[in-house]
Design a protein around this motif. Structure first.
Motif, mmCIF file in Angstrom:
data_model
loop_
_atom_site.group_PDB
_atom_site.id
_atom_site.type_symbol
_atom_site.label_atom_id
_atom_site.label_comp_id
_atom_site.label_asym_id
_atom_site.label_seq_id
_atom_site.Cartn_x
_atom_site.Cartn_y
_atom_site.Cartn_z
ATOM 1 N N PHE A 13 0.815 -1.208 0.000
ATOM 2 C CA PHE A 13 0.000 0.000 0.000
ATOM 3 C C PHE A 13 0.856 1.268 0.000
ATOM 4 N N PHE A 14 2.123 1.111 -0.375
ATOM 5 C CA PHE A 14 3.073 2.218 -0.403
ATOM 6 C C PHE A 14 3.015 2.877 -1.783
ATOM 7 N N ALA A 15 2.447 4.066 -1.860
ATOM 8 C CA ALA A 15 2.116 4.693 -3.146
ATOM 9 C C ALA A 15 3.280 4.787 -4.126
ATOM 10 N N PRO A 16 4.519 5.162 -3.705
ATOM 11 C CA PRO A 16 5.605 5.265 -4.682
ATOM 12 C C PRO A 16 5.909 3.952 -5.408
ATOM 13 N N LEU A 17 5.502 2.830 -4.838
ATOM 14 C CA LEU A 17 5.744 1.539 -5.485
ATOM 15 C C LEU A 17 5.037 1.454 -6.830
ATOM 16 N N TYR A 18 3.980 2.236 -7.011
ATOM 17 C CA TYR A 18 3.163 2.160 -8.222
ATOM 18 C C TYR A 18 3.380 3.362 -9.143
#
Length: 231
Positions: free
Chosen positions: A82-87
């Motif tokens: 759920f870590f936004a920068p991953l996407y």
């Protein structure tokens, strides 16, 4: 005035606890942000607190995060999906641990695979996996040094050094193992900030021996022995 800024995004163990009585320290599981004077971002553990940190970072189209994992128990990695920068395609994510890089990659990818959480295909960040060297790793003016923690399955603590400040992160450690206790005190020596496992009161610990956690009393002893500035 020092060159390191520390922010806690999650401090709980085992599961998130969003009850009203816990809001003073928050209900999220472990995630610690450390920023250097030049803006370099180090993150320690990816519990559910990583979600809120990721939302804070999501306003930037690009950037670099160096994520250091103490171990792979669920409460320390459950926020990573759920870590936004991953996407986001403009982000670089470097992941470090005391485990071999290939093993770490397999472990983290498996939690985002079918049938549990099939989101691996949505990852857009450039991810890189690294096994920590026992001598530590330098990032500009920072040095991150690992040390062993006494915890079921093994865990790693970290000492972050800048030219004028030092932060030590030692979560999930059970006192009573002489080599590990000595390594911890050496790693924490002279730290400006020591972050230490205080899961139990001394009375609770008597019923929880062998579970891999410590007490506030032992935390105070470690800080005293190491000459830490703040616990």
């Amino acid at each position: 005035r020092m060159s390191l800024t520390v922010r806690f995004w999650g401090v709980r163990g085992s599961i998130p606890t969003p009850q009203a009585e816990n809001l003073g320290f928050g209900g999220n599981t472990p995630c610690l942000e450390v920023r250097a004077r030049d803006g370099s971002l180090l993150v320690f553990d990816a519990g559910t607190g990583a979600r809120r940190l990721g939302l804070r970072l999501a306003g930037d189209k690009s950037g670099r995060v160096r994520l250091f994992l103490t171990h792979f128990h669920w409460d320390h990695i459950q926020g990573l999906p759920f870590f936004a920068p991953l996407y986001a395609a403009g982000w670089e994510l470097d992941l470090y641990s005391g485990f071999p890089a290939a093993s770490m990659e397999q472990l983290l990818r498996s939690q985002m695979a079918r049938p549990c959480f099939p989101a691996a295909d949505a990852v857009r960040a450039h991810t890189h996996y690294h096994a920590m060297s026992s001598e530590g790793t330098r990032f500009g003016e920072l040095i991150v040094r690992p040390f062993p923690l006494h915890h079921p399955g093994g865990a790693t603590g970290y000492r972050v050094e800048s030219p004028d400040a030092c932060v030590v992160y030692a979560c999930d450690h059970e006192h009573g193992d002489p080599p590990a206790d000595l390594a911890l005190r050496r790693a924490a020596e002279g730290a400006d900030v020591l972050i230490y496992d205080a899961m139990y009161t001394p009375a609770e610990y008597e019923q929880k021996r062998g579970w891999g956690h410590s007490t506030w009393l032992e935390a105070a002893r470690v800080a005293r022995d190491a000459g830490a500035g703040r616990l």
